[in-house]
Write a protein that holds these residues in place. Structure first.
Motif, PDB file in Angstrom:
ATOM      1  N   GLU A   1       0.831  -1.217   0.000  1.00  0.00           N
ATOM      2  CA  GLU A   1       0.000   0.000   0.000  1.00  0.00           C
ATOM      3  C   GLU A   1       0.856   1.254   0.000  1.00  0.00           C
ATOM      4  O   GLU A   1       0.556   2.226  -0.701  1.00  0.00           O
ATOM      5  CB  GLU A   1      -0.952  -0.005   1.196  1.00  0.00           C
ATOM      6  CG  GLU A   1      -2.063  -1.016   1.085  1.00  0.00           C
ATOM      7  CD  GLU A   1      -2.855  -0.902  -0.208  1.00  0.00           C
ATOM      8  OE1 GLU A   1      -3.148   0.229  -0.663  1.00  0.00           O
ATOM      9  OE2 GLU A   1      -3.164  -1.947  -0.794  1.00  0.00           O
ATOM     10  N   ALA A   2       1.940   1.258   0.763  1.00  0.00           N
ATOM     11  CA  ALA A   2       2.824   2.431   0.788  1.00  0.00           C
ATOM     12  C   ALA A   2       3.445   2.659  -0.585  1.00  0.00           C
ATOM     13  O   ALA A   2       3.580   3.813  -1.026  1.00  0.00           O
ATOM     14  CB  ALA A   2       3.913   2.246   1.846  1.00  0.00           C
ATOM     15  N   ILE A   3       3.798   1.597  -1.274  1.00  0.00           N
ATOM     16  CA  ILE A   3       4.370   1.730  -2.616  1.00  0.00           C
ATOM     17  C   ILE A   3       3.334   2.318  -3.568  1.00  0.00           C
ATOM     18  O   ILE A   3       3.636   3.230  -4.343  1.00  0.00           O
ATOM     19  CB  ILE A   3       4.906   0.375  -3.112  1.00  0.00           C
ATOM     20  CG1 ILE A   3       6.147  -0.010  -2.298  1.00  0.00           C
ATOM     21  CG2 ILE A   3       5.218   0.417  -4.612  1.00  0.00           C
ATOM     22  CD1 ILE A   3       6.586  -1.449  -2.466  1.00  0.00           C
ATOM     23  N   ARG A   4       2.099   1.827  -3.506  1.00  0.00           N
ATOM     24  CA  ARG A   4       1.035   2.358  -4.372  1.00  0.00           C
ATOM     25  C   ARG A   4       0.781   3.840  -4.111  1.00  0.00           C
ATOM     26  O   ARG A   4       0.493   4.596  -5.020  1.00  0.00           O
ATOM     27  CB  ARG A   4      -0.257   1.568  -4.170  1.00  0.00           C
ATOM     28  CG  ARG A   4      -0.333   0.316  -4.989  1.00  0.00           C
ATOM     29  CD  ARG A   4      -1.706  -0.318  -4.899  1.00  0.00           C
ATOM     30  NE  ARG A   4      -1.838  -1.182  -3.748  1.00  0.00           N
ATOM     31  CZ  ARG A   4      -1.369  -2.420  -3.663  1.00  0.00           C
ATOM     32  NH1 ARG A   4      -0.720  -2.946  -4.671  1.00  0.00           N
ATOM     33  NH2 ARG A   4      -1.535  -3.137  -2.585  1.00  0.00           N
ATOM     34  N   GLN A   5       0.856   4.237  -2.869  1.00  0.00           N
ATOM     35  CA  GLN A   5       0.524   5.617  -2.497  1.00  0.00           C
ATOM     36  C   GLN A   5       1.700   6.590  -2.604  1.00  0.00           C
ATOM     37  O   GLN A   5       1.506   7.788  -2.564  1.00  0.00           O
ATOM     38  CB  GLN A   5      -0.011   5.648  -1.061  1.00  0.00           C
ATOM     39  CG  GLN A   5      -1.303   4.893  -0.858  1.00  0.00           C
ATOM     40  CD  GLN A   5      -2.454   5.470  -1.652  1.00  0.00           C
ATOM     41  OE1 GLN A   5      -2.566   6.673  -1.829  1.00  0.00           O
ATOM     42  NE2 GLN A   5      -3.313   4.601  -2.157  1.00  0.00           N
ATOM     43  N   SER A   6       2.924   6.076  -2.778  1.00  0.00           N
ATOM     44  CA  SER A   6       4.123   6.914  -2.643  1.00  0.00           C
ATOM     45  C   SER A   6       4.191   8.083  -3.614  1.00  0.00           C
ATOM     46  O   SER A   6       4.715   9.121  -3.261  1.00  0.00           O
ATOM     47  CB  SER A   6       5.384   6.059  -2.757  1.00  0.00           C
ATOM     48  OG  SER A   6       5.514   5.559  -4.067  1.00  0.00           O
ATOM     49  N   ASN A   7       3.697   7.936  -4.805  1.00  0.00           N
ATOM     50  CA  ASN A   7       3.775   9.025  -5.773  1.00  0.00           C
ATOM     51  C   ASN A   7       2.421   9.263  -6.444  1.00  0.00           C
ATOM     52  O   ASN A   7       2.352   9.701  -7.583  1.00  0.00           O
ATOM     53  CB  ASN A   7       4.851   8.713  -6.821  1.00  0.00           C
ATOM     54  CG  ASN A   7       5.333   9.961  -7.525  1.00  0.00           C
ATOM     55  OD1 ASN A   7       5.100  11.079  -7.072  1.00  0.00           O
ATOM     56  ND2 ASN A   7       6.006   9.771  -8.633  1.00  0.00           N
ATOM     57  N   ARG A   8       1.361   8.993  -5.709  1.00  0.00           N
ATOM     58  CA  ARG A   8       0.010   9.062  -6.252  1.00  0.00           C
ATOM     59  C   ARG A   8      -0.371  10.443  -6.749  1.00  0.00           C
ATOM     60  O   ARG A   8      -1.118  10.585  -7.711  1.00  0.00           O
ATOM     61  CB  ARG A   8      -0.996   8.593  -5.197  1.00  0.00           C
ATOM     62  CG  ARG A   8      -2.383   8.381  -5.729  1.00  0.00           C
ATOM     63  CD  ARG A   8      -3.253   7.797  -4.661  1.00  0.00           C
ATOM     64  NE  ARG A   8      -3.422   8.722  -3.567  1.00  0.00           N
ATOM     65  CZ  ARG A   8      -4.502   9.468  -3.379  1.00  0.00           C
ATOM     66  NH1 ARG A   8      -5.513   9.383  -4.207  1.00  0.00           N
ATOM     67  NH2 ARG A   8      -4.578  10.283  -2.364  1.00  0.00           N
TER      68      ARG A   8
END
Length: 160
Positions: free
Chosen positions: A97-104
């Motif tokens: 989830e952190a990876i998905r949200q990191s550059n959203r």
């Protein structure tokens, strides 16, 4: 030092249609940003069953972490999460989830990645998108937590 294996999942790169760019970038970033010893690879495999075989071979090789790039999207051939799910025993959803949200904010489509993160025995497995930007964003999330995550997967205690 953390022993890492990089696996690129790409039907076209594995067939020699084009050169793998995200795998070498991922290996370099894991070395430079996370202090990993990337002793082999990147290994380039087509999507599907070959991903599961490569992950299982990595487990047999005793790697601390296996990071994949590619095969996490929505197309019918993007099967990296399904193959990873066959191998891991415990999911670690916070990492994915952190990876998905990191550059959203800059890349709204990053939330379409279906990548997983989890534990298989004493090995941490993380799926990253196949783009160079997705690899950079993923390593930016992983680098600060990787040593602690690997230590925890291997039964370490919380630092006091």
């Amino acid at each position: 030092m953390i022993r890492a294996l990089v696996i690129t999942v790409s039907n076209r790169a594995s067939a020699g249609i084009y050169e793998d760019k995200s795998g070498p970038l991922l290996a370099e970033l894991l070395r430079r940003e996370a202090g990993c010893d990337v002793v082999a690879g990147p290994l380039v495999v087509p999507d599907g069953e070959a991903v599961e075989r490569a992950l299982r071979d990595g487990l047999a090789g005793g790697y601390d972490v296996i990071v994949t790039t590619g095969g996490t999207g929505l197309t019918p051939m993007d099967l990296t999460p399904e193959m990873t799910a066959r191998v891991i025993s415990r999911e670690i959803p916070g990492i994915a989830e952190a990876i998905r949200q990191s550059n959203r904010e800059k890349v709204p489509t990053s939330i379409l990645s279906r990548g997983l993160a989890g534990q298989a025995g004493d090995t941490l497995i993380v799926n990253l998108p196949g783009s160079s930007g997705g690899v950079r964003d993923g390593v930016a999330v992983l680098a600060p937590i990787l040593r602690h995550a690997v230590d925890q997967v291997r039964g370490g205690d919380h630092p006091r």
